[in-house]
Design a protein around this motif. Structure first.
Motif, PDB file in Angstrom:
ATOM      1  N   SER A  96       6.542   0.897   3.155  1.00  7.66           N
ATOM      2  CA  SER A  96       7.574  -0.143   3.167  1.00  7.66           C
ATOM      3  C   SER A  96       8.705   0.164   4.134  1.00  7.66           C
ATOM      4  O   SER A  96       9.473  -0.734   4.497  1.00  7.66           O
ATOM      5  CB  SER A  96       8.157  -0.316   1.759  1.00  7.66           C
ATOM      6  OG  SER A  96       8.956   0.800   1.404  1.00  7.66           O
ATOM      7  N   ARG A 127       5.214  -3.872   8.569  1.00  7.94           N
ATOM      8  CA  ARG A 127       6.395  -4.108   7.751  1.00  7.94           C
ATOM      9  C   ARG A 127       7.668  -3.679   8.471  1.00  7.94           C
ATOM     10  O   ARG A 127       8.740  -4.257   8.266  1.00  7.94           O
ATOM     11  CB  ARG A 127       6.237  -3.411   6.404  1.00  7.94           C
ATOM     12  CG  ARG A 127       5.073  -3.989   5.605  1.00  7.94           C
ATOM     13  CD  ARG A 127       4.975  -3.442   4.210  1.00  7.94           C
ATOM     14  NE  ARG A 127       6.095  -3.862   3.385  1.00  7.94           N
ATOM     15  CZ  ARG A 127       6.189  -3.636   2.082  1.00  7.94           C
ATOM     16  NH1 ARG A 127       5.197  -3.013   1.447  1.00  7.94           N
ATOM     17  NH2 ARG A 127       7.223  -4.035   1.396  1.00  7.94           N
ATOM     18  N   GLU A 162       7.508  -8.064  -2.642  1.00  6.23           N
ATOM     19  CA  GLU A 162       6.495  -7.027  -2.861  1.00  6.23           C
ATOM     20  C   GLU A 162       5.245  -7.609  -3.525  1.00  6.23           C
ATOM     21  O   GLU A 162       4.138  -7.149  -3.273  1.00  6.23           O
ATOM     22  CB  GLU A 162       7.063  -5.899  -3.712  1.00  6.23           C
ATOM     23  CG  GLU A 162       7.983  -4.961  -2.953  1.00  6.23           C
ATOM     24  CD  GLU A 162       7.271  -4.228  -1.827  1.00  6.23           C
ATOM     25  OE1 GLU A 162       6.092  -3.861  -1.996  1.00  6.23           O
ATOM     26  OE2 GLU A 162       7.902  -4.026  -0.784  1.00  6.23           O
ATOM     27  N   GLU A 177       2.961  -8.820  -0.934  1.00 10.66           N
ATOM     28  CA  GLU A 177       2.263  -7.696  -0.299  1.00 10.66           C
ATOM     29  C   GLU A 177       1.093  -7.239  -1.166  1.00 10.66           C
ATOM     30  O   GLU A 177      -0.005  -6.971  -0.666  1.00 10.66           O
ATOM     31  CB  GLU A 177       3.228  -6.528  -0.063  1.00 10.66           C
ATOM     32  CG  GLU A 177       4.331  -6.783   0.947  1.00 10.66           C
ATOM     33  CD  GLU A 177       3.827  -6.828   2.384  1.00 10.66           C
ATOM     34  OE1 GLU A 177       2.639  -6.526   2.613  1.00 10.66           O
ATOM     35  OE2 GLU A 177       4.621  -7.175   3.277  1.00 10.66           O
ATOM     36  N   THR A 178       1.311  -7.157  -2.473  1.00  5.23           N
ATOM     37  CA  THR A 178       0.264  -6.719  -3.389  1.00  5.23           C
ATOM     38  C   THR A 178      -0.909  -7.692  -3.390  1.00  5.23           C
ATOM     39  O   THR A 178      -2.078  -7.281  -3.319  1.00  5.23           O
ATOM     40  CB  THR A 178       0.833  -6.591  -4.813  1.00  5.23           C
ATOM     41  OG1 THR A 178       1.874  -5.606  -4.820  1.00  5.23           O
ATOM     42  CG2 THR A 178      -0.254  -6.181  -5.803  1.00  5.23           C
TER      43      THR A 178
END
Length: 230
Positions: free
Chosen positions: A28, A176, A138, A141-142
Motif C-alpha cells: 500500500s 498503488r 481497501e 483492492e481486496t
C-alpha cells in the motif's frame, strides 16, 4: 474443551500476522519505498516481538518485497522503472498463459467463482462514492485481487499460482504508488467485463489476449505517472 478464544496464541500465528501486516503496508505504500525497517519501530507499530518480525521479514525478502542487506538489516525496495517494466512483462507472460489454461480446464465450480468474484467487484464499484484523490478503498483492492485470482485459479499449476501472486504483489506496489488515472480506469473496468465474457464463454485465447492487454494498459499508465512524479 477449552474455549478457542482463550487458547494461547502460537509464535507461528504471530509470525503470520506480522507477515500479513508488513506485506499489506509495503504494497500500500504505508511503509515507504527505500525506507529502513528497524525492529524497534516495527515493534512499536505492530506490537509484535523481534523474533516473529524477523521471520516475517525473511519470508518477505524471499519474495523480494523486502531487501536484506548484510550488516545493515532490512529495508523496503526502492522504486525502479526498469524493475517495474520487468515485473509487468513477466506478469503478462505468466498470467496470460495461466488464464488460458484455467478457462480451458475450469469446471462449473470455477466458473461460478469467477462470476461471483466479478459481481462483488462490480457491485462495489456501483455503490462506492468516487474516492478523493488517487486512492481507492481497501475493499475494492481486496475484491479486485479476488477477481484476478479467480480467473487463473483452475490453471492446474500451484507453482504458477505462487509466482503469479508474487508478481501481482510487486506490480501492485508500483500501481498503488502511482495512483489512479480516471480515464484509464474506465477502460480497465470494461476489460474486466471482457475477461468475464471470455471466461464464461470458454474462449481461452481471447481471455489470454484481454488479460495481457489489461496488464499492459495498467503498466503503461503507471509508468507515465511515475515518470511525471519523478
Amino acid at each position: 474443551m477449552a474455549d478457542a478464544a482463550s487458547a494461547p496464541v502460537t509464535e507461528e500465528a504471530v509470525s503470520a500476522d506480522a507477515f500479513r501486516l508488513l506485506r499489506a503496508d509495503i504494497i500500500s505504500g504505508a511503509l515507504q519505498a527505500g525506507s529502513r525497517l528497524r525492529f524497534i519501530e516495527l515493534q512499536a507499530r505492530y506490537g509484535i516481538g523481534t523474533s516473529p518480525l524477523r521471520e516475517a521479514l525473511s519470508r518477505l525478502a524471499a519474495d523480494r518485497l523486502v531487501l536484506q542487506e548484510v550488516n545493515r538489516g532490512f529495508r523496503v525496495p526502492p522504486i525502479s522503472l526498469k524493475d517495474f517494466s520487468d515485473i509487468a512483462a513477466l506478469r503478462v507472460d505468466l498470467e496470460s498463459k495461466a488464464i488460458e489454461s484455467s478457462v480451458a480446464h475450469g469446471d462449473e465450480s470455477w466458473e461460478e467463482g469467477v462470476v461471483l468474484a466479478h459481481h462483488r467487484l462490480r457491485r462495489l464499484g456501483r455503490v462506492e462514492a468516487e474516492p478523493e484523490g488517487d486512492t481507492v478503498p481497501e475493499e475494492w483492492e481486496t475484491r479486485h485481487r479476488a477477481f484476478h485470482n479467480a480467473l487463473i485459479a483452475a490453471c492446474g499449476s500451484p507453482w504458477t499460482l505462487h509466482f503469479c501472486a508474487v508478481l501481482h504483489d510487486q506490480f501492485d506496489r508500483y500501481r498503488r504508488l502511482a495512483g489512479r488515472d480516471p480515464v484509464v480506469q474506465v477502460r480497465l473496468a470494461q476489460q474486466h467485463e471482457e475477461l468475464l465474457d471470455a471466461a464464461i464463454g470458454r474462449d481461452a485465447v481471447r481471455a489470454g489476449k484481454v488479460l495481457a492487454a489489461h496488464i499492459e494498459l495498467t503498466a503503461t499508465a503507471v509508468l507515465e505517472r511515475l515518470e511525471r512524479m519523478a
